[in-house]
Write a protein that holds these residues in place. Sequence first.
Motif, short mmCIF file in Angstrom:
data_model
loop_
_atom_site.label_atom_id
_atom_site.label_comp_id
_atom_site.label_asym_id
_atom_site.label_seq_id
_atom_site.Cartn_x
_atom_site.Cartn_y
_atom_site.Cartn_z
N ARG A 9 -8.78 0.70 -0.30
CA ARG A 9 -9.63 1.88 -0.49
C ARG A 9 -9.23 2.99 0.47
N ALA A 10 -8.98 2.64 1.72
CA ALA A 10 -8.65 3.66 2.71
C ALA A 10 -7.39 4.42 2.36
N PHE A 11 -6.42 3.73 1.76
CA PHE A 11 -5.15 4.38 1.43
C PHE A 11 -5.05 4.79 -0.04
N GLY A 12 -6.15 4.67 -0.76
CA GLY A 12 -6.21 5.18 -2.13
C GLY A 12 -5.30 4.47 -3.10
N SER A 13 -5.08 3.18 -2.92
CA SER A 13 -4.14 2.46 -3.77
C SER A 13 -4.69 2.31 -5.19
N PRO A 14 -3.87 2.64 -6.20
CA PRO A 14 -4.28 2.42 -7.59
C PRO A 14 -4.01 0.99 -8.05
N LEU B 224 0.82 -1.21 0.00
CA LEU B 224 0.00 0.00 0.00
C LEU B 224 0.85 1.26 0.00
N LEU B 225 2.17 1.11 0.13
CA LEU B 225 3.07 2.27 0.13
C LEU B 225 3.52 2.66 -1.27
N LEU B 226 3.27 1.81 -2.26
CA LEU B 226 3.89 1.96 -3.58
C LEU B 226 3.60 3.31 -4.22
N HIS B 227 2.38 3.79 -4.08
CA HIS B 227 1.98 5.00 -4.80
C HIS B 227 2.15 6.27 -3.98
N LEU B 228 2.57 6.13 -2.72
CA LEU B 228 2.60 7.28 -1.82
C LEU B 228 3.89 8.08 -1.98
N ASP B 229 3.75 9.37 -2.17
CA ASP B 229 4.87 10.29 -2.41
C ASP B 229 5.18 11.03 -1.12
N PRO B 230 6.37 10.81 -0.53
CA PRO B 230 6.70 11.49 0.73
C PRO B 230 6.77 13.00 0.61
N ALA B 231 6.87 13.53 -0.62
CA ALA B 231 6.90 14.98 -0.80
C ALA B 231 5.51 15.60 -0.72
N ASP B 232 4.48 14.78 -0.81
CA ASP B 232 3.10 15.27 -0.70
C ASP B 232 2.65 15.10 0.75
N PRO B 233 2.27 16.17 1.44
CA PRO B 233 1.95 16.06 2.87
C PRO B 233 0.86 15.05 3.18
N LEU C 22 -0.27 9.41 5.19
CA LEU C 22 -0.74 8.04 4.99
C LEU C 22 0.40 7.04 5.19
N THR C 23 1.58 7.41 4.69
CA THR C 23 2.76 6.56 4.91
C THR C 23 3.06 6.41 6.40
N THR C 24 2.92 7.52 7.13
CA THR C 24 3.17 7.47 8.58
C THR C 24 2.22 6.49 9.26
N VAL C 25 0.95 6.49 8.87
CA VAL C 25 0.00 5.55 9.46
C VAL C 25 0.45 4.12 9.21
N LEU C 26 0.86 3.84 7.98
CA LEU C 26 1.22 2.48 7.64
C LEU C 26 2.50 2.02 8.33
N GLU C 27 3.45 2.92 8.48
CA GLU C 27 4.79 2.54 8.93
C GLU C 27 5.09 2.85 10.39
N HIS C 28 4.26 3.66 11.05
CA HIS C 28 4.54 4.05 12.43
C HIS C 28 4.60 2.83 13.34
N ARG C 29 5.68 2.71 14.10
CA ARG C 29 5.87 1.61 15.04
C ARG C 29 5.54 2.09 16.45
N LEU C 30 4.69 1.37 17.12
CA LEU C 30 4.33 1.74 18.49
C LEU C 30 5.52 1.49 19.41
#
Length: 404
Positions: free
Chosen positions: A168-173, A62-71, A76-84
């Motif tokens: 759907r939640a992460f807008g994956s194409p 689900l990270l494939l399409h996410l651009d870290p330069a876009d806030p 969304l990347t932070t949600v997926l990758e954040h480690r508790l």
Amino acid sequence: MSVAVTMFNGGRGAASIARGMLSTPGVGLSLVVNGYDNGQSTGALRRYLPGMLGPSDFRKNLLLHLDPADPAQAALTTVLEHRLPPGTTPAGLTEVIDAVAARRGRFAALPEEASALVAGHLRAFARRLAAAPHGFDLADCALGNLVFAGAYLRLGRDFNAAVDACARAFGSPVRLLNVTNGENAFLVALRRDGTLLADEADIVAPRDQRRPQAAITDLFLLPEPVGGRRRAQLEASPPEWARDDLLRERAEVTPNPRALEAIMTADLIVYGPGTPHSSLLPSYLTPGVADAVARSRAAAKVFVVNTRDDHDSRGLSAPDLVDRTLTYLGDPGNRRRLVTHVLSHHGPDVPAVPRGVLGRGEWAGARWLTADLEDPGRPGAHHGRRTADALLAIRDEAALAGAR
């Protein structure tokens, strides 16, 4: 003209190629993944929610399409990758969920619809944790895995529905597909010397597999994890007895019809790179997959060789890896043309390609091609766009030859 590409992959091994495909106009990408990941926090999550497959490789895709330069996409990347962090309590998880829902702090740029969906899934998991607080440690757990777990609980413990909901939640194409219908199964392996590798994490653990007796020879899908006593029994048995026992105990899994449809309607099938025994070969054990590949309209069915050895494939040459793919597909001689081409990087550190293979340009009836595929800025990784272009060129050439 649109091109339908279906790629077998794991978590990150083929990520650059997938991104290269996504950046190519006219390409529609389907990824076929399995859920047998059982390591660390993922394994703990599977033990806590019996019946659930491992979400980690799906989360990574689900990270494939996410651009870290876009806030918004970075959030969304932070949600997926954040480690508790260590010491996180159920109350601490609730605070994180509230921040997601309110779009505060590191989650401030989340799109409103995504934050609502993600918070809803997380709250479903938090309710389960409140009802059964023992048996699961939140420390170092990826928040994205808990999003999957919550979706799984909300959707009647339907793993494939949870994959769709998270996409759907992460807008994956990407059309992200579990290879099976979601039946729970656990991956184990045998080495040539009879040593049992009791789970997926053990299979990918570093070890000296250059020794012939250390090579993995068999993979099995079991309905239950192998416990300590059962492991001792299997390891005390001659390898051939252990193999027969594991074959009798194997889990019954069924193919996801949507995955079969994606394979059969593809214009290009790619056997992506990655850790073969833990991520890729298990998918080919799924009943119906080989038949779908054989019946596919795809002009090219391309095996992509890793640019570096993995822990679970050391001592195996590139042709060995092609042979293993064909064996797990049930077509060791490639009589059904399940692999039409092999594409490898021509650098010095790839799994060995014998000179005779390169000279003939062929292995097991498949055409063998080489190109400069490694990303110079990321040694060991494929250059995404360059590799995607090479794969699409193979497809175009094969389609043209077939039309003559």
